[in-house]
Design a protein around this motif. Structure first.
Motif, mmCIF file in Angstrom:
data_model
loop_
_atom_site.group_PDB
_atom_site.id
_atom_site.type_symbol
_atom_site.label_atom_id
_atom_site.label_comp_id
_atom_site.label_asym_id
_atom_site.label_seq_id
_atom_site.Cartn_x
_atom_site.Cartn_y
_atom_site.Cartn_z
ATOM 1 N N LEU A 28 -11.678 -7.294 14.022
ATOM 2 C CA LEU A 28 -12.068 -7.121 12.707
ATOM 3 C C LEU A 28 -11.147 -7.928 11.496
ATOM 4 O O LEU A 28 -11.443 -7.875 10.396
ATOM 5 N N HIS A 48 -15.762 -1.604 2.773
ATOM 6 C CA HIS A 48 -16.420 -2.900 3.772
ATOM 7 C C HIS A 48 -15.813 -2.784 5.179
ATOM 8 O O HIS A 48 -16.321 -3.105 6.162
ATOM 9 N N LEU A 49 -14.328 -2.260 5.424
ATOM 10 C CA LEU A 49 -14.002 -2.135 6.599
ATOM 11 C C LEU A 49 -14.453 -1.318 7.498
ATOM 12 O O LEU A 49 -14.704 -1.317 8.594
ATOM 13 N N ARG A 52 -17.449 -2.577 8.784
ATOM 14 C CA ARG A 52 -17.379 -3.504 9.910
ATOM 15 C C ARG A 52 -16.987 -2.986 11.069
ATOM 16 O O ARG A 52 -17.437 -3.286 12.296
ATOM 17 N N TYR A 56 -18.894 -3.134 14.442
ATOM 18 C CA TYR A 56 -18.409 -3.753 15.843
ATOM 19 C C TYR A 56 -18.807 -2.687 17.058
ATOM 20 O O TYR A 56 -18.871 -3.038 18.075
#
Length: 80
Positions: A28, A48-49, A52, A56
Motif C-alpha cells: 500500500l 483513497h487509502l 486501495r 488489494y
C-alpha cells in the motif's frame, strides 16, 4: 454527535491470506505501524487509502470498512 469510528476487517483479511502487516504496508506504500493503527481502529483511513486496501484484497470497500460493528463470525445473524 456520533463518533466517527470506522470498523474494519483488515486483520481478518490479512489472516485469511497469510499476509503480514509489513507486507500489506509495503503493497500500500504506508508504514507498517499505520496498518496496526488501522486494524485497532486508532486511525481512520483516507478514502483513497480505504479504496486501495479494498482493491488489494479484491473486495468491495464495504467488505473491509463499516461505520457499524461487523457481526461476529458464527453469530446468530449469519446463516450457513
Amino acid at each position: 454527535m456520533p463518533s466517527e469510528l470506522i470498523y474494519n476487517r483488515i486483520a481478518m483479511l490479512r489472516a485469511e491470506r497469510g499476509i503480514s502487516r509489513r507486507e500489506l504496508a509495503e503493497a500500500l506504500g504506508v508504514h507498517y505501524q499505520t496498518v496496526g493503527y488501522l486494524e485497532r481502529g486508532e486511525y481512520s483511513p483516507s478514502l483513497h487509502l480505504a479504496l486501495r486496501i479494498a482493491v488489494y484484497f479484491e473486495v468491495n470497500v464495504e467488505v473491509v470498512f463499516s461505520t457499524e460493528p461487523f457481526p461476529r463470525l458464527g453469530s446468530a445473524t449469519e446463516t450457513a
